[in-house]
Scaffold this active site. Structure first.
Site, PDB file in Angstrom:
ATOM      1  N   CYS A 146       0.808  -1.220   0.000  1.00  0.00           N
ATOM      2  CA  CYS A 146       0.000   0.000   0.000  1.00  0.00           C
ATOM      3  C   CYS A 146       0.843   1.272   0.000  1.00  0.00           C
ATOM      4  O   CYS A 146       0.432   2.292  -0.560  1.00  0.00           O
ATOM      5  CB  CYS A 146      -0.972   0.002   1.171  1.00  0.00           C
ATOM      6  N   CYS A 152       7.918  44.362   1.900  1.00  0.00           N
ATOM      7  CA  CYS A 152       7.681  44.682   3.310  1.00  0.00           C
ATOM      8  C   CYS A 152       6.256  44.268   3.659  1.00  0.00           C
ATOM      9  O   CYS A 152       5.306  44.592   2.934  1.00  0.00           O
ATOM     10  CB  CYS A 152       7.885  46.163   3.558  1.00  0.00           C
ATOM     11  N   CYS A 210      10.305  38.538  15.719  1.00  0.00           N
ATOM     12  CA  CYS A 210       8.930  39.001  15.472  1.00  0.00           C
ATOM     13  C   CYS A 210       8.033  37.873  14.951  1.00  0.00           C
ATOM     14  O   CYS A 210       6.820  38.042  14.875  1.00  0.00           O
ATOM     15  CB  CYS A 210       8.928  40.147  14.448  1.00  0.00           C
ATOM     16  N   CYS A 234      10.774  46.839   5.302  1.00  0.00           N
ATOM     17  CA  CYS A 234      11.690  47.825   4.732  1.00  0.00           C
ATOM     18  C   CYS A 234      12.387  48.525   5.901  1.00  0.00           C
ATOM     19  O   CYS A 234      12.017  48.335   7.061  1.00  0.00           O
ATOM     20  CB  CYS A 234      10.940  48.829   3.865  1.00  0.00           C
ATOM     21  N   CYS A 289       9.869  50.788   8.085  1.00  0.00           N
ATOM     22  CA  CYS A 289       8.910  50.047   8.912  1.00  0.00           C
ATOM     23  C   CYS A 289       9.620  49.270  10.003  1.00  0.00           C
ATOM     24  O   CYS A 289       9.115  49.147  11.132  1.00  0.00           O
ATOM     25  CB  CYS A 289       8.069  49.109   8.051  1.00  0.00           C
ATOM     26  N   HIS A 327      -1.891   1.169   7.324  1.00  0.00           N
ATOM     27  CA  HIS A 327      -2.359   1.131   5.938  1.00  0.00           C
ATOM     28  C   HIS A 327      -2.363   2.529   5.330  1.00  0.00           C
ATOM     29  O   HIS A 327      -2.938   3.472   5.887  1.00  0.00           O
ATOM     30  CB  HIS A 327      -3.766   0.539   5.891  1.00  0.00           C
TER      31      HIS A 327
END
Length: 770
Positions: free
Chosen positions: A421, A603, A617, A632, A635, A685
């Site tokens: 199987c 970003c 983060c 970026c 930010c 299985h």
């Protein structure tokens, strides 16, 4: 990194985690890492090791008590042995291992090949394949040039994969591990590798045990009276059921290697399973039965089934005999007869009978007319001969519009047989409705591997796609071919893991380029499957596959060196005993843009060109639950002015040269993979789900052993069913899905959400037929 930079170990006791690692696997750790671990903890109980004898390039923490150290030379000798259990036996046979280290070119030896003892001379000692970044060592093989009457019984002219390692005439050479060799003449100057000793019964024999034993080629029964040792030889005193004349017996002493605990059926009492002369068609027998033929013999009141592993004559017997590996424990040894080994198989699986007593396995013949559900006869002979006629060389995968017509129903898909199987589910998942790995069906391969590729293409994939059905005998043929190549002597009988099978056929047979290239610390690791691991501090409860992959990459410090055409993911579960999550939500699309080590990224806050990534983060609850946290410059500065994030560790991203100093479009194309199959396991299985079309309800479920016709002489009925109910649960919110009781879920949906073992994703742009 060279072999000298590492320490090598062999696993001597199967660890609880991970499930795929067995006793006999070879692993290594760099000496620098080992020193660091010793410095961190004077006597570490676990070590982070990489495995070279399993099917992954990722490291695992393994208990030190489960391993024993090897020299690099010992590790390379053992790596030439294809199966973990065989490798462990080779390690424990210290004398043979040390003798092998002393073998030199020019030594006359005998080599065990297919049950025959062939004479030859060592012409080459070394590797067949070169080490890689992932595998710093490879197996040491012995190249033997056969001599005298044994010339022409080999399989090489001294070349391996078109590379000449030594020179000899066609089919006069053999490459073999040390376990199959012994010096032809033993002397004080010639190290002696002993014959393989008969494998003693693993269960201790105790007075009162019922046993089977061989005397004068006859199989008899009795009861253990005592087990004795005299001069290092063990014998068993047995109270026999009958003596040589068939009368009630007395007591007899028998060498322990000729005794097996338990009883094979009372008939036959010897290997003479006679066929009446008028029923014996000698031409038929010798034309159709050979080593690796599937056969059946009559034992007692019924039939037993097995595979011919050896054909020849036995001591003191003139008839042509066959050594069978039976499917069940109805044999009397592990391939030995009268202390001499003729082939290798598990204990109680070997039985030696007259070849004339064997007949082809009737389960793979046309079934009788009174069966209510007949096995397809494959009368369409063009399916069988297309590889020689050139017809239908390529058959595209089954389209969404064709699924109902070709695939749905009973006797559809791939027919299962004898623990197949794992292979049935893997092949059906990869090739029924997807073409992402079709390149492996057509790539140029070495002549010795071409038969496997032909079987895969012409006898499995093409019939599956054109007729919707593959007989179990074709899968068995593939298993026999893999076994003949030496990757495992139990490929035809035992259950394997899908990743083991896929790695063997993609890497070792067809030499397909690794599907996955992972970047870690400036180095690239290559693999065919990726096992998801999570650190202990994860907060996931009902995860999506997207979340699992991201968390695993984050905890391991990994990135994708390039976008894969096919991504095979193993879920964080360890076999049938332990699942990390009760349910996993399938991600129909896998966004891997942020997982790539190269290429422009946006970003996550403003959409401009991302320049920094913050691993700290990643788990910050302020952000979304998916996606790496990349920013970026502007930010990133704003995010990390928060007191709780000032201590975060930010890392610069690699930015392609063409993007340096420029912004980025808000319409950056995301790199996404689409789900096309899921393998699931419940108990032992394997089954599979296929996402075959664009609509939410385009799901089918495949089970290669959904039903059975007949008993031991019957056959399995594979079945493919539509399962549109899956879409209903995929539309639920996580909270709704969490409240679903698995046993109350409709249809087979429970198996998809609760039993997932492996997810298969493909790049839509890299499928051949789109």
């Amino acid at each position: 990194m060279t072999s000298a930079d590492n320490l090598y170990f062999i696993v001597t006791r199967k660890p609880e985690f991970p499930k795929s690692i067995n006793a006999g696997c070879i692993c290594y750790i760099s000496k620098n890492t080992h020193r660091r671990e010793i410095g961190r903890c004077h006597s570490p109980t676990r070590l982070p090791v990489f495995f070279v004898s399993s099917y992954t390039t990722l490291d695992y923490d393994i208990e030190v008590s489960s391993m024993e150290e090897l020299s690099a030379e010992e590790a390379e000798l053992l790596l030439a042995m294809p199966e973990d259990a065989e490798r462990l036996r080779g390690f424990r046979d210290k004398d043979a291992l040390q003798a092998a280290l002393g073998l030199t070119k020019g030594t006359a030896v005998t080599v065990d090949e297919g049950g025959q003892k062939l004479g030859g001379i060592i012409r080459y000692i070394g590797r067949l394949t070169e080490p890689t970044i992932s595998y710093p060592i490879s197996g040491t093989f012995f190249g033997i040039e056969l001599q005298g009457a044994d010339k022409g019984k080999g399989n090489t002219n001294g070349s391996y994969r078109s590379k000449a390692l030594f020179s000899c005439a066609k089919d006069c050479g053999i490459f073999a591990p040390f376990s199959k060799l012994r010096p032809a003449v033993s002397s004080p100057l010639s190290p002696s590798i002993p014959e393989p000793s008969p494998q003693l019964e693993t269960e201790e024999l105790l007075p009162g045990d019922r046993v089977t034993f061989f005397i004068s080629n006859k199989c008899r029964h009795g009861m253990v009276v005592d087990v004795q040792e005299n001069g290092g030889q063990h014998t068993v005193r047995i109270s026999t059921d009958t003596d040589e004349n068939g009368k009630r017996g007395g007591e007899i002493e028998v060498p322990i290697q000729l005794v097996a605990k338990g009883e094979v059926p009372a008939e036959p009492e010897s290997m003479d399973i006679d066929t009446p002369p008028e029923e014996l068609n000698t031409d038929y027998l010798y034309m159709d039965l050979s080593v690796n033929s599937l056969v059946e013999v009559t034992l007692g009141a019924g039939s037993s089934y097995g595979i011919i592993r050896w054909i020849g004559t036995l001591p003191d017997r003139q008839e042509i005999m066959a050594g069978l590996e039976l499917e069940e424990d109805k044999g009397v040894s592990d391939g030995t007869f009268k202390s001499e080994r003729f082939f290798v198989c598990p204990p109680k699986r070997a039985l030696f009978v007259k070849l004339a007593s064997c007949r082809p396995d009737s389960r793979f013949q046309s079934t009788s007319a009174n069966h209510s559900e007949r096995m397809p006869k494959q009368e369409d002979t063009e399916r069988e001969t297309e590889h020689s006629t050139g017809k239908l060389e390529t058959v595209p995968p089954i389209s969404a519009e064709q699924v109902n017509q070709i695939l749905i129903g009973r006797m559809r898909g791939i027919q299962g047989h004898c623990n197949s199987c794992y292979m049935d589910a893997a092949l059906f998942s990869l090739f029924s409705c997807s073409s992402v790995l079709d390149s492996m069906l057509f790539k140029t391969t070495d002549p010795q591997d071409a038969p496997i590729q032909n079987t895969l293409l012409h006898e499995i994939v093409n019939p599956l796609r054109s007729k919707g059905f593959v007989e179990g005998r074709h899968i068995m043929k593939l298993r026999q071919q893999l076994q003949k190549h030496g990757y495992s002597h139990s490929f035809t009988t035992d259950e394997k893991d899908p990743e083991e099978f896929l790695t063997v056929i993609m890497h070792h047979i067809l030499a397909l380029d690794p599907l996955l290239k992972l970047s870690a610390g400036g180095k690239v690791q290559e693999s065919y499957c990726y096992q998801i691991f999570l650190d202990q501090n994860h907060s996931l409860v009902l995860p999506t596959v997207q979340q699992l992959l991201e968390h695993s990459f984050h905890s391991a410090g990994l990135k994708l060196a390039e976008a894969p055409s096919c991504l095979i993911l193993q879920m964080p579960r360890f076999g049938k005993k332990f699942k990390m999550f009760d349910k996993i939500i399938p991600s129909l699309e896998l966004d891997i843009t942020d997982l790539l080590s190269e290429g422009p990224q946006q970003c996550m806050l403003c959409g401009k060109l991302a320049q920094e990534e913050c691993a700290d983060c990643f788990k910050d609850p302020l952000f979304s639950h998916t996606g790496f946290k990349i920013f970026c410059k502007t930010c990133s500065t704003q995010v990390h002015t928060h007191p709780q994030r000032r201590s975060h560790h930010r890392a610069p991203l690699e930015i392609p040269k063409g993007y340096v100093g420029h912004g980025i479009s808000h319409t950056l194309t995301r790199e996404k993979l689409e789900l096309f199959a899921v393998l699931c396991i419940e108990t032992s299985h394997y089954v599979s789900f296929i996402k075959y079309g664009p609509n939410s309800q385009d799901w089918i479920f495949f089970d290669s052993m959904a039903d059975r016709q007949g008993e031991s002489d019957g056959f399995n009925i594979p079945e493919v069913n539509a399962c549109p109910e899956v879409s209903m649960y995929l539309k639920m919110s996580p909270a709704e899905l969490a409240n679903q009781v698995p046993r109350d879920m409709e249809g087979v949906a429970k198996r998809l959400f609760c039993d997932a073992y492996m997810y298969l994703y493909q790049s839509p742009s890299m499928c051949l037929y789109r």
